[in-house]
Motif scaffolding. Structure first.
Motif, short mmCIF file in Angstrom:
data_model
loop_
_atom_site.label_atom_id
_atom_site.label_comp_id
_atom_site.label_asym_id
_atom_site.label_seq_id
_atom_site.Cartn_x
_atom_site.Cartn_y
_atom_site.Cartn_z
N ALA A 50 0.86 -1.19 0.00
CA ALA A 50 0.00 0.00 0.00
C ALA A 50 0.89 1.23 0.00
O ALA A 50 1.87 1.30 0.74
CB ALA A 50 -0.91 0.01 1.22
N GLU A 51 0.56 2.19 -0.84
CA GLU A 51 1.25 3.47 -0.82
C GLU A 51 0.33 4.45 -0.11
O GLU A 51 -0.83 4.60 -0.47
CB GLU A 51 1.54 3.96 -2.24
CG GLU A 51 2.33 5.26 -2.23
CD GLU A 51 2.76 5.69 -3.62
OE1 GLU A 51 3.75 5.14 -4.13
OE2 GLU A 51 2.07 6.57 -4.17
N ILE A 52 0.88 5.11 0.91
CA ILE A 52 0.11 6.07 1.70
C ILE A 52 0.77 7.43 1.56
O ILE A 52 1.97 7.57 1.83
CB ILE A 52 0.04 5.64 3.18
CG1 ILE A 52 -0.55 4.23 3.29
CG2 ILE A 52 -0.78 6.64 3.98
CD1 ILE A 52 -0.44 3.63 4.68
N THR A 53 -0.01 8.41 1.15
CA THR A 53 0.51 9.77 0.98
C THR A 53 -0.14 10.68 2.02
O THR A 53 -1.37 10.71 2.16
CB THR A 53 0.21 10.30 -0.43
OG1 THR A 53 0.83 9.43 -1.38
CG2 THR A 53 0.73 11.71 -0.62
N LEU A 54 0.71 11.42 2.73
CA LEU A 54 0.25 12.46 3.65
C LEU A 54 0.57 13.79 3.01
O LEU A 54 1.68 13.99 2.50
CB LEU A 54 0.95 12.33 5.00
CG LEU A 54 0.82 10.99 5.73
CD1 LEU A 54 1.60 11.03 7.04
CD2 LEU A 54 -0.63 10.66 5.97
N ARG A 55 -0.39 14.71 3.02
CA ARG A 55 -0.18 16.03 2.43
C ARG A 55 -0.24 17.11 3.50
O ARG A 55 -1.14 17.11 4.34
CB ARG A 55 -1.29 16.33 1.41
CG ARG A 55 -1.12 15.56 0.15
CD ARG A 55 -1.98 16.12 -0.98
NE ARG A 55 -1.77 15.30 -2.16
CZ ARG A 55 -2.71 14.59 -2.75
NH1 ARG A 55 -3.94 14.65 -2.32
NH2 ARG A 55 -2.43 13.87 -3.81
N ASP A 56 0.72 18.01 3.42
CA ASP A 56 0.73 19.19 4.28
C ASP A 56 0.39 20.38 3.41
O ASP A 56 1.20 20.82 2.60
CB ASP A 56 2.10 19.38 4.93
CG ASP A 56 2.13 20.58 5.86
OD1 ASP A 56 1.06 21.08 6.25
OD2 ASP A 56 3.24 21.02 6.20
N CYS A 57 -0.82 20.87 3.53
CA CYS A 57 -1.24 22.06 2.80
C CYS A 57 -1.00 23.24 3.74
O CYS A 57 -1.78 23.51 4.64
CB CYS A 57 -2.70 21.96 2.36
SG CYS A 57 -3.16 23.20 1.13
N TRP A 58 0.12 23.93 3.54
CA TRP A 58 0.59 24.96 4.45
C TRP A 58 -0.28 26.22 4.37
O TRP A 58 -0.44 26.80 3.29
CB TRP A 58 2.05 25.27 4.13
CG TRP A 58 2.75 26.09 5.14
CD1 TRP A 58 3.23 25.67 6.34
CD2 TRP A 58 3.07 27.47 5.05
NE1 TRP A 58 3.83 26.70 7.01
CE2 TRP A 58 3.74 27.83 6.23
CE3 TRP A 58 2.84 28.44 4.09
CZ2 TRP A 58 4.20 29.11 6.47
CZ3 TRP A 58 3.30 29.72 4.33
CH2 TRP A 58 3.97 30.05 5.52
N ARG A 59 -0.83 26.58 5.50
CA ARG A 59 -1.70 27.76 5.64
C ARG A 59 -2.90 27.74 4.69
O ARG A 59 -3.27 28.77 4.12
CB ARG A 59 -0.91 29.05 5.49
CG ARG A 59 0.06 29.24 6.63
CD ARG A 59 0.63 30.63 6.66
NE ARG A 59 1.48 30.78 7.82
CZ ARG A 59 2.24 31.82 8.06
NH1 ARG A 59 2.27 32.82 7.21
NH2 ARG A 59 2.97 31.86 9.13
N CYS A 60 -3.47 26.55 4.52
CA CYS A 60 -4.63 26.40 3.64
C CYS A 60 -5.95 26.47 4.39
O CYS A 60 -7.01 26.51 3.76
CB CYS A 60 -4.56 25.06 2.90
SG CYS A 60 -3.17 24.96 1.77
N GLY A 61 -5.91 26.46 5.72
CA GLY A 61 -7.16 26.44 6.48
C GLY A 61 -7.92 25.15 6.18
O GLY A 61 -7.34 24.08 6.14
#
Length: 145
Positions: free
Chosen positions: A110-121
Motif C-alpha cells: 500500500a502506498e500512503i501519501t500524507l499532504r501538508d497544505c501549508w496555511r490552507c485552512g
C-alpha cells in the motif's frame, strides 16, 4: 443527598477524563511501530500482518502545517485508525509530531501519501505562491509480508 451529588460530580469528572483520551487529547495510546517521514521524502517500511504502525511527520499547526491523509489506502492491506498529535513543548508554537495510526491486515503493498497544505485552512488547495512552496507530501510505501 449531598453524598449522592458528590458521587455524580465525581463520575462526571471521571467520564470527562475518559472521553478526552490519553495525554495531549490522543484517542490512541499505542502508536505501534513508528515510521518517520517528512515533506519531500519517500519512506519504505516492511511490516507483519496484524501489526499496528504509525506514520509520523513533523507538525506545527501554529505556523500553518495542516497534514491530512491524501486517500484511504487499500483496506485489504492496512486499515486506518486515527490521526493523533503530540506537542514537543508546553508553550504556544512549540510544534510537535502528527501521527497517522494504522493496523496491517493481509500481505500486500500500500502506498500512503500524507499532504501538508501549508496555511490552507479548511481548503486542500494552497491559496497563494508562498503556500504552494511550503506545502508538500510525505509518501510511505508499506509492504506487509
Amino acid at each position: 443527598m449531598k453524598r449522592g451529588k458528590a458521587v455524580v460530580a465525581a463520575l462526571a469528572l471521571l467520564t470527562s477524563g475518559l472521553v478526552a483520551g490519553c495525554g495531549d487529547g490522543s484517542a490512541v495510546s499505542d502508536f505501534g511501530t513508528v515510521v518517520k517521514g517528512a515533506k519531500g521524502t519517500t519512506v519504505r517500511a516492511e511490516l507483519r500482518p496484524g501489526q499496528r504502525f504509525s506514520l509520523a511527520v513533523p507538525d506545527n499547526p501554529s505556523v500553518g502545517d495542516n497534514w491530512r491523509l491524501a486517500a484511504v489506502p487499500d483496506a485489504r492491506v492496512v486499515s486506518y485508525i486515527s490521526e493523533e498529535r503530540k506537542s514537543a513543548g508546553q508553550g504556544p508554537g512549540s510544534g510537535g509530531t502528527a501521527y497517522f495510526v494504522f493496523n496491517t491486515k493481509s500481505p500486500g503493498a500500500a502506498e500512503i501519501t500524507l499532504r501538508d497544505c501549508w496555511r490552507c485552512g479548511q481548503s486542500s488547495t494552497p491559496p497563494d505562491e508562498q503556500s504552494r512552496r511550503q506545502s508538500g507530501e510525505a509518501v510511505f510505501e508499506i509492504t506487509v509480508r
